[in-house]
Design a protein around this motif. Sequence first.
Motif, PDB file in Angstrom:
ATOM      1  N   LEU A 160       0.849  -1.187   0.000  1.00  0.00           N
ATOM      2  CA  LEU A 160       0.000   0.000   0.000  1.00  0.00           C
ATOM      3  C   LEU A 160       0.886   1.239   0.000  1.00  0.00           C
ATOM      4  O   LEU A 160       1.797   1.358   0.819  1.00  0.00           O
ATOM      5  N   THR A 161       0.622   2.165  -0.924  1.00  0.00           N
ATOM      6  CA  THR A 161       1.456   3.357  -1.047  1.00  0.00           C
ATOM      7  C   THR A 161       0.595   4.610  -1.081  1.00  0.00           C
ATOM      8  O   THR A 161      -0.610   4.554  -1.338  1.00  0.00           O
ATOM      9  N   LYS A 162       1.249   5.742  -0.836  1.00  0.00           N
ATOM     10  CA  LYS A 162       0.603   7.042  -0.972  1.00  0.00           C
ATOM     11  C   LYS A 162       1.576   7.989  -1.644  1.00  0.00           C
ATOM     12  O   LYS A 162       2.684   8.209  -1.160  1.00  0.00           O
ATOM     13  N   CYS A 163       1.150   8.538  -2.784  1.00  0.00           N
ATOM     14  CA  CYS A 163       1.980   9.480  -3.537  1.00  0.00           C
ATOM     15  C   CYS A 163       1.189  10.777  -3.681  1.00  0.00           C
ATOM     16  O   CYS A 163       0.132  10.787  -4.316  1.00  0.00           O
ATOM     17  N   VAL A 164       1.693  11.851  -3.089  1.00  0.00           N
ATOM     18  CA  VAL A 164       0.983  13.122  -2.987  1.00  0.00           C
ATOM     19  C   VAL A 164      -0.335  12.848  -2.251  1.00  0.00           C
ATOM     20  O   VAL A 164      -0.322  12.502  -1.084  1.00  0.00           O
ATOM     21  N   ALA A 165      -1.492  12.933  -2.932  1.00  0.00           N
ATOM     22  CA  ALA A 165      -2.768  12.705  -2.246  1.00  0.00           C
ATOM     23  C   ALA A 165      -3.453  11.428  -2.728  1.00  0.00           C
ATOM     24  O   ALA A 165      -4.594  11.157  -2.350  1.00  0.00           O
ATOM     25  N   THR A 166      -2.784  10.647  -3.553  1.00  0.00           N
ATOM     26  CA  THR A 166      -3.400   9.453  -4.139  1.00  0.00           C
ATOM     27  C   THR A 166      -2.798   8.187  -3.554  1.00  0.00           C
ATOM     28  O   THR A 166      -1.574   8.068  -3.436  1.00  0.00           O
ATOM     29  N   ARG A 167      -3.675   7.259  -3.186  1.00  0.00           N
ATOM     30  CA  ARG A 167      -3.224   5.966  -2.671  1.00  0.00           C
ATOM     31  C   ARG A 167      -3.263   4.915  -3.782  1.00  0.00           C
ATOM     32  O   ARG A 167      -4.222   4.846  -4.547  1.00  0.00           O
ATOM     33  N   PHE A 168      -2.210   4.117  -3.840  1.00  0.00           N
ATOM     34  CA  PHE A 168      -2.135   3.021  -4.803  1.00  0.00           C
ATOM     35  C   PHE A 168      -1.870   1.722  -4.035  1.00  0.00           C
ATOM     36  O   PHE A 168      -1.151   1.710  -3.044  1.00  0.00           O
ATOM     37  N   GLU A 169      -2.461   0.643  -4.544  1.00  0.00           N
ATOM     38  CA  GLU A 169      -2.214  -0.677  -3.979  1.00  0.00           C
ATOM     39  C   GLU A 169      -1.634  -1.571  -5.059  1.00  0.00           C
ATOM     40  O   GLU A 169      -2.168  -1.663  -6.161  1.00  0.00           O
ATOM     41  N   PHE A 170      -0.542  -2.247  -4.724  1.00  0.00           N
ATOM     42  CA  PHE A 170       0.113  -3.166  -5.654  1.00  0.00           C
ATOM     43  C   PHE A 170       0.098  -4.565  -5.041  1.00  0.00           C
ATOM     44  O   PHE A 170       0.305  -4.729  -3.832  1.00  0.00           O
ATOM     45  N   ILE A 171      -0.143  -5.554  -5.898  1.00  0.00           N
ATOM     46  CA  ILE A 171      -0.157  -6.946  -5.456  1.00  0.00           C
ATOM     47  C   ILE A 171       0.835  -7.720  -6.317  1.00  0.00           C
ATOM     48  O   ILE A 171       0.693  -7.775  -7.543  1.00  0.00           O
ATOM     49  N   PHE A 172       1.852  -8.298  -5.687  1.00  0.00           N
ATOM     50  CA  PHE A 172       2.868  -9.059  -6.401  1.00  0.00           C
ATOM     51  C   PHE A 172       2.799 -10.520  -5.963  1.00  0.00           C
ATOM     52  O   PHE A 172       2.785 -10.821  -4.767  1.00  0.00           O
ATOM     53  N   THR A 173       2.757 -11.409  -6.948  1.00  0.00           N
ATOM     54  CA  THR A 173       2.687 -12.844  -6.680  1.00  0.00           C
ATOM     55  C   THR A 173       3.919 -13.529  -7.245  1.00  0.00           C
ATOM     56  O   THR A 173       4.272 -13.321  -8.418  1.00  0.00           O
ATOM     57  N   ASN A 174       4.585 -14.327  -6.418  1.00  0.00           N
ATOM     58  CA  ASN A 174       5.743 -15.099  -6.878  1.00  0.00           C
ATOM     59  C   ASN A 174       5.237 -16.357  -7.561  1.00  0.00           C
ATOM     60  O   ASN A 174       4.540 -17.173  -6.961  1.00  0.00           O
ATOM     61  N   LEU A 175       5.568 -16.507  -8.836  1.00  0.00           N
ATOM     62  CA  LEU A 175       5.087 -17.655  -9.610  1.00  0.00           C
ATOM     63  C   LEU A 175       5.899 -18.918  -9.353  1.00  0.00           C
ATOM     64  O   LEU A 175       5.558 -19.990  -9.861  1.00  0.00           O
ATOM     65  N   VAL A 176       6.981 -18.784  -8.574  1.00  0.00           N
ATOM     66  CA  VAL A 176       7.769 -19.955  -8.171  1.00  0.00           C
ATOM     67  C   VAL A 176       7.240 -20.423  -6.823  1.00  0.00           C
ATOM     68  O   VAL A 176       7.380 -19.725  -5.816  1.00  0.00           O
ATOM     69  N   PRO A 177       6.592 -21.588  -6.765  1.00  0.00           N
ATOM     70  CA  PRO A 177       5.968 -22.025  -5.505  1.00  0.00           C
ATOM     71  C   PRO A 177       7.001 -22.409  -4.456  1.00  0.00           C
ATOM     72  O   PRO A 177       8.129 -22.799  -4.762  1.00  0.00           O
ATOM     73  N   GLY A 178       6.586 -22.254  -3.182  1.00  0.00           N
ATOM     74  CA  GLY A 178       7.395 -22.755  -2.079  1.00  0.00           C
ATOM     75  C   GLY A 178       8.559 -21.881  -1.672  1.00  0.00           C
ATOM     76  O   GLY A 178       9.450 -22.358  -0.959  1.00  0.00           O
ATOM     77  N   THR A 179       8.599 -20.625  -2.088  1.00  0.00           N
ATOM     78  CA  THR A 179       9.705 -19.755  -1.675  1.00  0.00           C
ATOM     79  C   THR A 179       9.173 -18.456  -1.082  1.00  0.00           C
ATOM     80  O   THR A 179       8.308 -17.809  -1.666  1.00  0.00           O
ATOM     81  N   PRO A 180       9.685 -18.059   0.102  1.00  0.00           N
ATOM     82  CA  PRO A 180       9.239 -16.807   0.738  1.00  0.00           C
ATOM     83  C   PRO A 180      10.115 -15.614   0.358  1.00  0.00           C
ATOM     84  O   PRO A 180      10.020 -14.559   0.965  1.00  0.00           O
ATOM     85  N   ARG A 181      10.968 -15.794  -0.641  1.00  0.00           N
ATOM     86  CA  ARG A 181      11.978 -14.774  -0.955  1.00  0.00           C
ATOM     87  C   ARG A 181      11.369 -13.415  -1.279  1.00  0.00           C
ATOM     88  O   ARG A 181      11.893 -12.375  -0.891  1.00  0.00           O
ATOM     89  N   LEU A 182      10.245 -13.418  -2.007  1.00  0.00           N
ATOM     90  CA  LEU A 182       9.593 -12.153  -2.348  1.00  0.00           C
ATOM     91  C   LEU A 182       9.225 -11.392  -1.081  1.00  0.00           C
ATOM     92  O   LEU A 182       9.474 -10.184  -0.968  1.00  0.00           O
ATOM     93  N   PHE A 183       8.623 -12.083  -0.122  1.00  0.00           N
ATOM     94  CA  PHE A 183       8.170 -11.438   1.102  1.00  0.00           C
ATOM     95  C   PHE A 183       9.343 -10.935   1.940  1.00  0.00           C
ATOM     96  O   PHE A 183       9.350  -9.797   2.404  1.00  0.00           O
ATOM     97  N   THR A 184      10.337 -11.800   2.139  1.00  0.00           N
ATOM     98  CA  THR A 184      11.461 -11.439   3.016  1.00  0.00           C
ATOM     99  C   THR A 184      12.282 -10.294   2.430  1.00  0.00           C
ATOM    100  O   THR A 184      12.714  -9.397   3.169  1.00  0.00           O
TER     101      THR A 184
END
Length: 342
Positions: free
Chosen positions: A97-121
């Motif tokens: 969740l981000t805020k740039c000036v007065a606008t909020r944006f939400e980004f969702i990223f999914t790791n297509l390689v199963p079984g790895t927490p690397r994206l989160f960490t």
Amino acid sequence: MVFDVLWEDRDVRFDISPQQMQLRAGEKMIDKLDSIEDTKGNNGDRGRLIVTNLRLLWNSQSFPKINLSVGLNCVINVTTRVANSKLRGPTEALYVLTKCVATRFEFIFTNLVPGTPRLFTSVISVHRAYETSKMYRDLKLRGAVIKNHTIDLLPEEQLYSKEEGVWNLSSDQGNLGTFFITNVRVVWHANMNESFNVSVPYIQIRSVKVRDSKFGIALVVETSQQSGNYILGFRIDPVERLNKILKEIHSLHAIYSSNPIFGVQFITESAPQPLAELTVVNVQDDVEIDTTSTSKTDAMAAYITEGSHNKDRPPVYNEEIGLAVEELPDKFTLADLWNPGI
């Protein structure tokens, strides 16, 4: 002596040029993940996510011109929740969740390689390191920068000069204090009150010069618009000492400009590939693209979030349709809502 405006960590940009996708001086690539889906804006499209000490960079592997640059200073919250990916189905994803000036944006990223927490960490740890190192990048007034009448040095910071008997000209009578010059910033504090201080990183300095004031010849530090456009004056006697300090700040600022220290500390378990190996060559596709309904506003629309939406915006009269309608979000027109182009 003018520094390039630092925008990479302070802005959210869509479909930027290849030049803006390049890492700036001092920007370090911390991690690179090749199978990341931008689930909210480009669901079903495999892409590459690069985590740096200033921002998150994502680009589609099929169409490199489709990309994101998310500055870490804009990030409000990072969480993990289940999202519906076209390539993996329901799976745990990273919500940013981000805020740039007065606008909020939400980004969702999914790791297509199963079984790895690397994206989160990677993203969570780098964001935490960024949040705890703002003294390297932000002007600070009355901060915890002095301990026992000396500067509290940051990691990677080196003290070059300590100048006593420096008057801060922010008040009518002036305040006598001590000036510190390091490889990252300049710091002044009042001798009678350590909490009356200012810390100015070189990244936020627009100019340093000598000019006349009502107190006589003074050292004047002008800060960037991002840091508030402050004009800080210091009286240093004699003039020879003033010129020596001016020359030293100019020299250290030039060294810093060639390789800025942004202060985000990180340890990589395995070294990432050199940037040259990651450069994507743009190939002209032999297709005709309909651009009549696409724009930067269209790209932004997929990520805008209205939060909990507890109440509607006030109604306003719209001349196009002759009716009262809910006030539109910033940067949107009525035509954008009928023709989103997403």
